[in-house]
Design an enzyme around this catalytic site. Structure first.
Site, PDB file in Angstrom:
ATOM      1  N   SER A   7      -3.912  -3.164   1.186  1.00 54.68           N
ATOM      2  CA  SER A   7      -2.723  -3.938   1.514  1.00 54.68           C
ATOM      3  C   SER A   7      -3.156  -5.365   1.845  1.00 54.68           C
ATOM      4  CB  SER A   7      -2.037  -3.302   2.722  1.00 54.68           C
ATOM      5  OG  SER A   7      -0.910  -4.043   3.082  1.00 54.68           O
ATOM      6  N   ALA A   8      -2.438  -6.361   1.285  1.00 54.91           N
ATOM      7  CA  ALA A   8      -2.844  -7.757   1.493  1.00 54.91           C
ATOM      8  C   ALA A   8      -2.525  -8.259   2.898  1.00 54.91           C
ATOM      9  CB  ALA A   8      -2.146  -8.652   0.462  1.00 54.91           C
ATOM     10  N   HIS A   9      -1.426  -7.772   3.464  1.00 59.18           N
ATOM     11  CA  HIS A   9      -0.973  -8.414   4.710  1.00 59.18           C
ATOM     12  C   HIS A   9      -1.742  -7.969   5.946  1.00 59.18           C
ATOM     13  CE1 HIS A   9       1.585  -5.225   6.630  1.00 59.18           C
ATOM     14  NE2 HIS A   9       1.627  -4.747   5.403  1.00 59.18           N
ATOM     15  N   ASN A  27      -5.136   3.557  11.622  1.00 55.40           N
ATOM     16  CA  ASN A  27      -4.400   2.380  12.094  1.00 55.40           C
ATOM     17  C   ASN A  27      -4.174   2.386  13.599  1.00 55.40           C
ATOM     18  OD1 ASN A  27      -2.955   4.503  10.564  1.00 55.40           O
ATOM     19  ND2 ASN A  27      -1.167   3.698  11.632  1.00 55.40           N
ATOM     20  N   ALA A  81       0.837  -1.205   0.000  1.00 58.55           N
ATOM     21  CA  ALA A  81       0.000   0.000   0.000  1.00 58.55           C
ATOM     22  C   ALA A  81       0.869   1.251   0.000  1.00 58.55           C
ATOM     23  CB  ALA A  81      -0.927  -0.006   1.209  1.00 58.55           C
ATOM     24  N   THR A  82       2.048   1.150   0.602  1.00 53.00           N
ATOM     25  CA  THR A  82       2.968   2.295   0.570  1.00 53.00           C
ATOM     26  C   THR A  82       3.285   2.634  -0.880  1.00 53.00           C
ATOM     27  OG1 THR A  82       3.918   1.625   2.681  1.00 53.00           O
ATOM     28  CG2 THR A  82       5.246   3.108   1.317  1.00 53.00           C
ATOM     29  N   CYS A 104       8.979   4.375  16.151  1.00 51.12           N
ATOM     30  CA  CYS A 104      10.411   4.439  16.415  1.00 51.12           C
ATOM     31  C   CYS A 104      11.144   4.818  15.126  1.00 51.12           C
ATOM     32  CB  CYS A 104      10.884   3.079  16.901  1.00 51.12           C
ATOM     33  SG  CYS A 104      12.453   3.175  17.713  1.00 51.12           S
ATOM     34  N   GLN A 139      -6.620  -0.398   6.625  1.00 53.80           N
ATOM     35  CA  GLN A 139      -7.044  -0.945   7.919  1.00 53.80           C
ATOM     36  C   GLN A 139      -8.501  -1.386   7.890  1.00 53.80           C
ATOM     37  OE1 GLN A 139      -5.272  -1.815  10.456  1.00 53.80           O
ATOM     38  NE2 GLN A 139      -3.336  -0.932   9.786  1.00 53.80           N
ATOM     39  N   THR A 194       7.687  -6.814 -13.067  1.00 48.15           N
ATOM     40  CA  THR A 194       7.004  -8.105 -13.206  1.00 48.15           C
ATOM     41  C   THR A 194       6.062  -8.344 -12.021  1.00 48.15           C
ATOM     42  OG1 THR A 194       8.947  -8.938 -14.333  1.00 48.15           O
ATOM     43  CG2 THR A 194       7.410 -10.590 -13.504  1.00 48.15           C
TER      44      THR A 194
END
Ligand code: PLP
Length: 346
Positions: A171-173, A131, A71-72, A295, A153, A208
């Site tokens: 985002s998939a994760h 988030n 997503a970034t 951080c 989110q 790819t």
């Protein structure tokens, strides 16, 4: 020592069937979807079938989806690609957006922070859910303005609605898919130019395609209805957890408690305590949570998303975030309650 994971908004484990689909694709259909031989054509067929399934899940057209690595990346492609046309015109941006969104906006010269609406606003950027706090937001509807929605989110935790916006990222994760794949959705006709050139993805994102990861994402999307139900069931667990912790001190607060929120998330402002110290104490005790701080190169900065809600820096440093996985149990939450109480020395 057994570990309990309460950091679902950072990432979630891929679903078992996603791991299987990805492993199968890596061993059997690893060919390049751009190649014109039979192996490539077979890979292309699977890629387009995955795109079709994902488009159906989002009620959009397959050709409107662009696969990318995160997503970034999707936010960078989108905002840098819109910058030549819109970057000098007034934009209204939610100040609690993820840094993946705020960073590419640094090239935009006329950004105002919502709820302020600049005269002649040409672009609105408003995430569907934050988030850190889990607070859900409506997309401001401004005549003539292009509307951008970060759905990372929200997807898989609550319904997402793309009819309220013109472009969105995923985002998939965060929803049971694999790491390393994201999606950009754009309504046709946006004043957008590609910034990563190459023939793939209809010339919108060179490079790819990671077919195994994309197939894994499509597999995760097949489980979205069940995931939504499991996430919805977390709200009562989250509310009970929150009520217990808030009963310990009048100085404790849950961010956005009166607002619509993601069902799995609570950000607790525990005044008088260091979020970072609690994070560490809980980690040692076997619990993964996160803080309202990020951080950066060794220095812990207070979270801009928490401060965007109107809190002071010291308050932002006292925030911990607990985000539950679909399937988190009341017994696991009870263990976290006991460990948090001990860490707070109450
Ligand atoms: N947007 C939001 C709201 C997020 O929470 C995240 C990840 O934490 C991102 C964007 C970036 O997603 P990715 O990890 O796919 O780059």
């Amino acid at each position: 020592m057994s570990r309990l994971y309460f950091d679902a908004n950072a990432t979630v484990p891929p679903l078992p069937s996603v791991v299987e689909v990805v492993a199968k694709a890596m061993t059997e259909t690893w060919a390049n979807p751009t190649s014109t031989h039979r192996e490539g054509q077979a890979a292309r067929h699977l890629l387009e079938e995955a795109r079709r399934q994902l488009a159906e899940a989002l009620s959009v057209k397959p050709a409107e989806l662009v696969f990318c690595a995160s997503a970034t990346e999707a936010l960078h492609l989108l905002l840098r690609g819109l910058q030549p046309a819109l970057g000098a015109r007034p934009a209204a941006v939610f100040p609690g957006e993820h840094s993946a969104c705020l960073n590419p906006l640094k090239d935009w010269s006329a950004v105002s922070w919502l709820p302020e609406l600049p005269e002649g606003c040409a672009t609105v950027v408003q995430m569907a859910a934050n988030n850190e706090s889990g607070i859900r937001y409506d997309m401001p509807q401004i005549e003539g303005a292009l509307r951008i929605q970060d759905c990372c989110q929200a997807w898989g935790k609550v319904e997402v609605d793309l009819s309220v916006c013109d472009a969105a990222v995923f985002s998939a994760h965060k929803m049971g898919g694999p790491r390393g794949v994201g999606m950009l959705w754009m309504r046709p006709g946006l004043p957008w130019v590609p910034v990563m050139e190459g023939p793939q993805e209809r010339r919108r994102r060179g490079g790819t395609e990671d077919l195994p990861a994309i197939l894994g994402l499509a597999e995760a999307a097949r489980h979205l209805p069940a995931r939504l139900a499991r996430n919805a069931a977390l709200a009562s667990l989250r509310d009970a957890f929150e009520s217990e912790v808030l009963s310990w001190s009048p100085d404790f607060e849950a961010l956005g408690r009166q607002q619509p929120r993601l069902p799995n998330t609570t950000s607790l402002l525990l005044r008088g305590h260091s979020g970072e110290a609690l994070h560490m104490a809980l980690d040692l005790a076997g619990f993964a949570i996160s803080t309202g701080s990020a951080c950066h190169s060794g220095s812990v900065k207070p979270s801009h998303a928490v401060m965007a809600l109107g809190y002071k820096e010291a308050e932002a440093r006292s925030v911990i975030r607990v985000s539950m996985l679909p399937g988190t149990t009341s017994d696991e939450v009870a263990q976290l309650v006991a460990a948090l109480r001990k860490a707070l020395k109450l």
